[in-house]
Design an enzyme around this catalytic site. Structure first.
Site, PDB file in Angstrom:
ATOM      1  N   HIS A   1      64.329  40.857  85.851  1.00  0.00           N
ATOM      2  CA  HIS A   1      65.132  42.087  86.398  1.00  0.00           C
ATOM      3  C   HIS A   1      65.476  42.709  84.958  1.00  0.00           C
ATOM      4  O   HIS A   1      65.515  41.947  83.948  1.00  0.00           O
ATOM      5  CB  HIS A   1      66.155  41.868  87.126  1.00  0.00           C
TER       6      HIS A   1
ATOM      7  N   GLU B   1      73.419  43.983  78.113  1.00  0.00           N
ATOM      8  CA  GLU B   1      74.380  43.239  78.498  1.00  0.00           C
ATOM      9  C   GLU B   1      74.944  42.669  77.195  1.00  0.00           C
ATOM     10  O   GLU B   1      76.177  42.824  76.838  1.00  0.00           O
ATOM     11  CB  GLU B   1      74.105  42.316  79.419  1.00  0.00           C
TER      12      GLU B   1
ATOM     13  N   THR C   1      75.570  36.991  85.081  1.00  0.00           N
ATOM     14  CA  THR C   1      76.279  38.328  84.429  1.00  0.00           C
ATOM     15  C   THR C   1      76.726  39.219  85.767  1.00  0.00           C
ATOM     16  O   THR C   1      77.349  40.252  85.573  1.00  0.00           O
ATOM     17  CB  THR C   1      75.683  39.238  83.589  1.00  0.00           C
ATOM     18  N   THR C   2      76.316  38.811  86.957  1.00  0.00           N
ATOM     19  CA  THR C   2      76.704  39.497  88.269  1.00  0.00           C
ATOM     20  C   THR C   2      77.314  38.535  89.344  1.00  0.00           C
ATOM     21  O   THR C   2      76.884  37.284  88.949  1.00  0.00           O
ATOM     22  CB  THR C   2      75.599  40.044  88.836  1.00  0.00           C
TER      23      THR C   2
HETATM   24  N1  LIG Z   1      71.765  38.937  84.865  1.00  0.00           N
HETATM   25  S1  LIG Z   1      71.508  37.465  84.889  1.00  0.00           S
HETATM   26  O1  LIG Z   1      72.747  36.707  84.706  1.00  0.00           O
HETATM   27  O2  LIG Z   1      70.300  37.119  84.362  1.00  0.00           O
HETATM   28  C1  LIG Z   1      71.316  36.782  86.678  1.00  0.00           C
HETATM   29  C2  LIG Z   1      71.678  37.697  87.776  1.00  0.00           C
HETATM   30  F1  LIG Z   1      72.345  38.922  87.507  1.00  0.00           F
HETATM   31  C3  LIG Z   1      71.572  37.323  89.134  1.00  0.00           C
HETATM   32  F2  LIG Z   1      72.111  38.116  90.174  1.00  0.00           F
HETATM   33  C4  LIG Z   1      71.290  36.012  89.474  1.00  0.00           C
HETATM   34  N2  LIG Z   1      71.245  35.673  90.715  1.00  0.00           N
HETATM   35  C5  LIG Z   1      70.824  34.712  91.306  1.00  0.00           C
HETATM   36  C6  LIG Z   1      71.071  34.851  92.654  1.00  0.00           C
HETATM   37  C7  LIG Z   1      70.713  33.721  93.538  1.00  0.00           C
HETATM   38  C8  LIG Z   1      72.066  33.348  94.273  1.00  0.00           C
HETATM   39  C9  LIG Z   1      72.861  32.721  93.210  1.00  0.00           C
HETATM   40  C10 LIG Z   1      74.028  31.877  93.694  1.00  0.00           C
HETATM   41  C11 LIG Z   1      73.751  30.720  94.698  1.00  0.00           C
HETATM   42  C12 LIG Z   1      72.914  31.313  95.922  1.00  0.00           C
HETATM   43  C13 LIG Z   1      71.656  31.978  95.359  1.00  0.00           C
HETATM   44  N3  LIG Z   1      71.505  36.025  92.776  1.00  0.00           N
HETATM   45  N4  LIG Z   1      71.393  36.413  91.665  1.00  0.00           N
HETATM   46  C14 LIG Z   1      70.831  35.327  88.398  1.00  0.00           C
HETATM   47  F3  LIG Z   1      69.922  34.115  88.883  1.00  0.00           F
HETATM   48  C15 LIG Z   1      70.824  35.646  87.009  1.00  0.00           C
HETATM   49  F4  LIG Z   1      70.430  34.806  86.142  1.00  0.00           F
HETATM   50 ZN   LIG Z   2      70.495  40.158  84.213  1.00  0.00          ZN
END
Ligand SMILES: NS(=O)(=O)c1c(F)c(F)c(-n2cc(CC3CCCCC3)nn2)c(F)c1F
Ligand SMILES: [Zn+2]
Length: 262
Positions: free
Chosen positions: A94, A106, A199-200
């Site tokens: 993403h 970020e 980060t979210t």
């Molecule tokens: N920006 S970031 O740090 O790369 C990033 C994100 F922003 C995310 F939103 C997730 N994320 C993972 C889940 C599943 C739930 C995580 C908790 C337990 C149930 C499933 N939903 N969102 C993530 F894994 C991630 F690595």
């Molecule tokens: Zn991210």
């Protein structure tokens, strides 16, 4: 504009600690990376991305970003080496981006942000049985961060930007097969690495961060395509353009500085 300010105050990064106290934890992400303070560790080798047999499935708008999901039922596409004790399976990637002409990454490098940041999320399927379990474990996830710098058109990014109109609204998704994110990598994989978090929300402190030093270059036009996405669903009357979906850098706290591999 005021709606956005109210929305930020109620639901933005500064409010997350109310529902997610870990937001003030000891290993939160992103951080400001200071290259001159990064340690060298000779035992830290290169990372390897084995994406040749990856299987992309879908592209979706989850109300926070646009996410491309992969088949993670076996070790067909993994990241390994570097700080990782075993291969981590590619689950999704993403993006985070800013508003027109504003910063949007970020992580920052010596206080300087990039226009956008791509995150490839991988999970430790050797130690944990499900992605959900891994996402709450201290060594559960490995996220590869790649900076996007504004400049010429990116040769392959249009494969993604061309379909964004199909996932304009929160909750929309469509098939997205045959995409290999190898085409989004810069020419070298030199990286910084540190222990951090999602980060979210839920901001779990479960991420081994690997941030590439070399950005990829994309055009303002391509970046602008991300801003046709909406935070809001099709039925909601308040149209909220999806932009500035990045968390600002968090305190390093007692973490040792990041480690660099050239
Ligand atoms: N920006 S970031 O740090 O790369 C990033 C994100 F922003 C995310 F939103 C997730 N994320 C993972 C889940 C599943 C739930 C995580 C908790 C337990 C149930 C499933 N939903 N969102 C993530 F894994 C991630 F690595
Ligand atoms: Zn991210």
């Amino acid at each position: 504009f005021t709606l956005t300010l109210i929305h930020q105050a109620l639901f933005g990064p500064s409010a997350w600690h109310r529902h997610y106290p870990v937001a003030k934890g000891s290993r939160q992400s992103p951080i400001d990376i200071i290259p001159d303070e990064a340690r060298r560790d000779s035992s830290l080798g290169p990372i390897f991305l084995k994406y040749d047999r990856c299987t992309s499935l879908s592209i979706a708008n989850n109300g926070h970003s646009v996410v491309v999901e992969f088949d993670d039922s076996d070790d067909r596409s993994v990241i390994q080496g570097g700080p990782l004790d075993n291969p981590y399976r590619l689950k999704q990637f993403h993006f985070h981006w800013g508003g027109k002409g504003c910063e949007g990454s970020e992580h920052t490098v010596a206080g300087v942000g990039y226009a956008s940041e791509l995150h490839l999320v991988h999970w430790n399927a050797v130690k944990y049985t499900t992605y959900e379990d891994a996402a709450t474990a201290p060594d559960g996830l490995a996220v590869l961060g790649i900076f996007l710098e504004q400049g010429d058109d990116h040769r392959w990014l249009h494969t993604i930007t061309d379909v964004l109109y199909m996932v304009k609204f929160k909750g929309s998704a469509t098939n997205f097969k045959g995409f290999n994110p190898k085409c989004l990598l810069p020419s070298n994989l030199h990286y910084w690495t540190y222990l951090g978090s999602l980060t979210t929300p839920p901001l779990h402190e479960s991420v081994i961060w690997i941030v590439l030093k070399e950005p990829i270059v994309v055009s303002e036009k391509q970046l602008g395509m991300f801003r046709i996405l909406q935070f809001s669903g099709e039925e909601e009357d308040q149209r909220m353009r999806m932009e500035n979906n990045f968390r600002p850098p968090q305190p390093l706290k007692e973490r040792i500085s990041v480690v660099v591999h050239d």
